[in-house]
Design a protein around this motif. Structure first.
Motif, mmCIF file in Angstrom:
data_model
loop_
_atom_site.group_PDB
_atom_site.id
_atom_site.type_symbol
_atom_site.label_atom_id
_atom_site.label_comp_id
_atom_site.label_asym_id
_atom_site.label_seq_id
_atom_site.Cartn_x
_atom_site.Cartn_y
_atom_site.Cartn_z
ATOM 1 N N GLY A 8 1.162 -0.900 0.208
ATOM 2 C CA GLY A 8 -0.391 0.315 -0.385
ATOM 3 C C GLY A 8 1.051 1.317 -0.165
ATOM 4 O O GLY A 8 0.359 2.486 0.218
ATOM 5 N N TYR A 9 1.598 1.021 0.068
ATOM 6 C CA TYR A 9 3.273 2.530 0.007
ATOM 7 C C TYR A 9 3.471 2.570 -1.275
ATOM 8 O O TYR A 9 4.431 1.041 -2.297
ATOM 9 N N ASP A 10 4.124 3.175 -2.107
ATOM 10 C CA ASP A 10 4.299 3.670 -3.198
ATOM 11 C C ASP A 10 4.470 2.547 -4.364
ATOM 12 O O ASP A 10 4.882 1.920 -4.887
ATOM 13 N N VAL A 11 2.787 1.767 -4.525
ATOM 14 C CA VAL A 11 2.281 1.367 -5.199
ATOM 15 C C VAL A 11 2.381 1.269 -6.840
ATOM 16 O O VAL A 11 1.500 2.004 -7.489
ATOM 17 N N PRO A 12 2.852 0.494 -7.463
ATOM 18 C CA PRO A 12 2.656 0.754 -8.859
ATOM 19 C C PRO A 12 1.372 1.088 -9.249
ATOM 20 O O PRO A 12 0.341 0.194 -9.073
ATOM 21 N N LEU A 13 0.472 1.968 -10.052
ATOM 22 C CA LEU A 13 -1.027 2.358 -10.668
ATOM 23 C C LEU A 13 -1.036 2.538 -11.265
ATOM 24 O O LEU A 13 -0.204 3.311 -12.609
ATOM 25 N N SER A 14 -1.966 2.713 -11.848
ATOM 26 C CA SER A 14 -2.549 3.272 -13.671
ATOM 27 C C SER A 14 -3.982 4.121 -13.264
ATOM 28 O O SER A 14 -4.972 3.335 -12.720
ATOM 29 N N ILE A 15 -4.296 5.646 -13.208
ATOM 30 C CA ILE A 15 -4.833 6.306 -12.381
ATOM 31 C C ILE A 15 -5.559 6.927 -14.072
ATOM 32 O O ILE A 15 -6.871 7.349 -13.580
ATOM 33 N N ALA A 16 -5.118 6.456 -15.178
ATOM 34 C CA ALA A 16 -6.297 7.116 -16.320
ATOM 35 C C ALA A 16 -5.587 6.599 -18.105
ATOM 36 O O ALA A 16 -4.224 6.091 -17.619
ATOM 37 N N PRO A 17 -5.769 6.516 -18.680
ATOM 38 C CA PRO A 17 -5.404 6.662 -19.681
ATOM 39 C C PRO A 17 -3.879 6.756 -19.915
ATOM 40 O O PRO A 17 -4.094 7.645 -20.263
ATOM 41 N N GLY A 18 -3.084 6.123 -20.553
ATOM 42 C CA GLY A 18 -1.462 6.579 -20.433
ATOM 43 C C GLY A 18 -0.961 6.599 -19.634
ATOM 44 O O GLY A 18 0.447 6.876 -20.139
ATOM 45 N N TYR A 19 -1.677 6.910 -18.150
ATOM 46 C CA TYR A 19 -0.729 7.320 -17.134
ATOM 47 C C TYR A 19 -0.450 6.172 -16.619
ATOM 48 O O TYR A 19 -1.639 5.946 -15.791
ATOM 49 N N TYR A 20 0.646 6.326 -15.785
ATOM 50 C CA TYR A 20 1.264 5.154 -15.062
ATOM 51 C C TYR A 20 1.505 6.030 -13.722
ATOM 52 O O TYR A 20 2.660 7.070 -13.765
ATOM 53 N N ASN A 21 1.574 5.412 -12.567
ATOM 54 C CA ASN A 21 2.365 5.970 -11.491
ATOM 55 C C ASN A 21 2.119 4.956 -10.509
ATOM 56 O O ASN A 21 1.676 4.192 -10.369
ATOM 57 N N THR A 22 2.710 6.371 -9.478
ATOM 58 C CA THR A 22 2.683 5.176 -7.975
ATOM 59 C C THR A 22 2.062 5.787 -7.178
ATOM 60 O O THR A 22 1.901 7.445 -6.848
ATOM 61 N N SER A 23 1.546 5.406 -6.098
ATOM 62 C CA SER A 23 0.687 6.035 -4.825
ATOM 63 C C SER A 23 0.735 5.397 -3.270
ATOM 64 O O SER A 23 0.797 4.365 -3.754
ATOM 65 N N ASN A 24 0.293 6.386 -2.204
ATOM 66 C CA ASN A 24 -0.602 6.067 -1.545
ATOM 67 C C ASN A 24 -1.580 5.061 -1.037
ATOM 68 O O ASN A 24 -2.029 5.864 -1.139
ATOM 69 N N GLY A 25 -1.304 4.221 -0.498
ATOM 70 C CA GLY A 25 -2.849 4.380 0.288
ATOM 71 C C GLY A 25 -3.873 2.354 0.822
ATOM 72 O O GLY A 25 -3.030 1.847 -0.714
ATOM 73 N N SER A 26 -4.045 2.681 1.556
ATOM 74 C CA SER A 26 -5.053 1.534 1.892
ATOM 75 C C SER A 26 -5.958 0.621 1.216
ATOM 76 O O SER A 26 -6.569 -0.163 1.199
#
Length: 538
Positions: A321-339
């Motif tokens: 849940g810390y610095d997790v590889p994610l995609s939040i929108a088409p073509g956008y990939y990020n890391t984020s934190n959260g349970s």
């Protein structure tokens, strides 16, 4: 006519009246039980009026602007009497007035305030490697199962980019009432649980061959999903910081309908502190998930206890849940934190488990997850007994799952259906009393078979409910009907064991079986199959 009459009676008091326009910040809401639906106010000439004088006094004194049924999807009488009351007032004063007992209202409490559990961070387009999937041993899990499209993971969240490259073709239902402007959170959660994988784009997801049912942050939708046969429901939000009997009753109904609920435990500052309980994660019959990082660290910044997410006695398991590889929108990939993002790793893993063994119960799933979790307390000695069973190990969980509810031949009587119908006696093999009752493995119920379970989208569009499912006793099948219908029940070998005919005025029947197992149901009208689904008898 039983179902139609009942729905008509329940629909009568479902009012939603908004009479005065105030800013959102001025409005407060409570949930409260109306002893009688007849006392629910109605709108007349832009004013709310109740036949009950004491309720009318509350409307006038506390500037009550709307009253609506909070949980119209519920099949439970107690929850059918719960209403959401909106006022321009101090809700603590309104609750105190109700608690004096001078009105036919009971159990007031603050209405749920749905808060997403994420902490946006920096963006990165490259995940080499994806530490989260490696940490939970995803590749071993995929050696046993990559999921099954007939296993649907429900996501209750903000909104979703349904045209995202990792969501296209994955969604069996997208809630048309969702008007949230936050598309990032729900998109990230859905992809983490069961986004496209092996498509040469985007990122990999744990439960990638399972399907997705995407809806809003709303308890009524949670009930609806459970009624439609959605087996796993992910809740990456908090609605309360207190133990609410209303919320627990909602969770219990979904549990009784066969749903396995997974919820984010909280982000450390949630509900005023990292050790505080967060709901619905802390409810009974919910798997509560908190966060760890790439080194199984519960403190995001090692040595800094102010950087943890929730840890308490109600946490069941941890996931990245810390610095997790994610995609939040088409073509956008990020890391984020959260349970918020730890929970869908567990939901996706459960999707794999059910794909391998759909007969698993909530208790069995919870036991497997906990027994196979990796011990992380040596790395987190300050949080003993507050991180549940440890860190999710999807590979071990799937390895254990394959040994549960193995197929076997059980001698006994065939299942029976009861309702306002007639049995045509169309049994293919009336002498057969040996049924493969504990699993559909090897039967003609595979995704490539004509007997495939109807998708949740099909069930939703035809307005057919089968609940509870799975069941340990009896289920109810409801449908909209304007013409004669036949209901056919097959065992897991594909043998027709029961057929009933219903007239045009029949809209529900109860279904009971004598033996555990997986049963295929079909509704036929005019020699056409209008719905088919799978019933799991525990």
């Amino acid at each position: 006519m039983k179902n139609s009459i009942r729905l008509l009676l329940l629909a009568t008091p479902m009012f939603l009246i908004s009479l005065i326009t105030y800013s959102q910040d001025d409005m407060e809401k409570i949930w409260v039980t109306f002893t009688s639906h007849d006392d629910v106010p109605i709108a007349q000439e832009n004013q709310l009026f109740s036949r009950n004088e004491s309720i009318q006094t509350l409307i006038d004194d506390f500037s009550i602007t709307s009253v609506k049924q909070a949980l119209p999807a519920s099949e439970r009488d107690a929850l059918q009497h719960v209403y959401e009351v909106t006022c321009q007032c101090d809700i603590s004063e309104l609750s105190n007035e109700i608690n004096k007992g001078e009105t036919p209202l009971d159990h007031p409490e603050p209405a749920p305030k749905y808060e997403l559990l994420n902490e946006p961070n920096d963006y990165s387009l490259n995940f080499s490697p994806d530490y989260a999937l490696e940490l939970i041993n995803a590749t071993e899990a995929w050696s046993y199962s990559t999921g099954d499209p007939t296993i649907v993971i429900g996501i209750s969240d903000a909104n979703y980019y349904d045209a995202h490259e990792d969501l296209e073709g994955k969604i069996v239902y997208l809630d048309p009432t969702n008007n949230s402007t936050n598309y990032y959170h729900g998109t990230a959660v859905a992809i983490t649980a069961a986004g496209h994988t092996n498509n040469n784009i985007g990122k990999s997801s744990i439960g990638y061959d399972c399907s997705l049912y995407l809806t809003v942050t709303d308890y009524n939708k949670v009930i609806e999903m459970s009624q439609l046969g959605v087996r796993v429901i992910n809740i990456s939000w908090v609605s309360a910081c207190f133990d609410s009997p209303y919320i627990q009753a909602i969770i219990d109904e979904a549990y009784d309908n066969g749903a396995i609920l997974v919820a984010a435990a909280g982000n450390g500052n949630t509900c005023g502190g990292s050790t505080n309980l967060v709901f619905p994660a802390s409810c009974n019959h919910v798997i509560s998930v908190t966060s760890i990082g790439s080194q199984d660290n519960h403190e995001r910044v090692l040595g800094d206890p102010t950087t943890t997410h929730q840890h308490n006695s109600r946490v069941d398991i941890c996931a990245p849940g810390y610095d997790v590889p994610l995609s939040i929108a088409p073509g956008y990939y990020n890391t984020s934190n959260g349970s918020s993002f730890a929970a869908p790793f567990v939901s996706g893993t459960i999707g794999l488990m059910l794909s391998l063994r759909p007969c698993l119960t909530f208790e069995e799933v919870e036991t497997i997850l906990k027994e196979t979790a990796d011990d992380i307390y040596p790395s987190n000695p300050s949080y003993m007994n507050q991180l549940g069973a440890g860190r999710l190990n999807a590979g071990k969980a799937l390895d254990i799952t394959r040994n549960y509810c193995q197929p076997q031949v059980v001698s006994g009587t065939s299942g029976t259906l009861s309702g306002n119908g007639t049995n045509n006696g169309n049994v293919i093999d009336p002498t057969n009393d040996s049924l493969n009752l504990t699993n559909n493995q090897g039967s003609d119920l595979s995704p490539n078979s004509s007997n495939i379970m109807a998708s949740v989208a099909e069930i939703h569009s035809t307005k057919i409910n089968l609940f509870p499912n799975p069941t340990s006793n009896q289920s109810t099948l409801k449908w909209e009907n304007t013409e004669a219908t036949d209901l056919l029940c097959y065992d897991s070998k594909g043998t027709l064991i029961e057929q009933k005919h219903f007239g045009a005025n029949t809209t529900e029947t109860s279904i009971s079986t004598d033996e555990s197992g997986v049963y295929l149901l079909k509704l036929v009208r005019n020699q056409e199959i209008v719905w088919h689904g799978r019933l799991v008898r525990l």
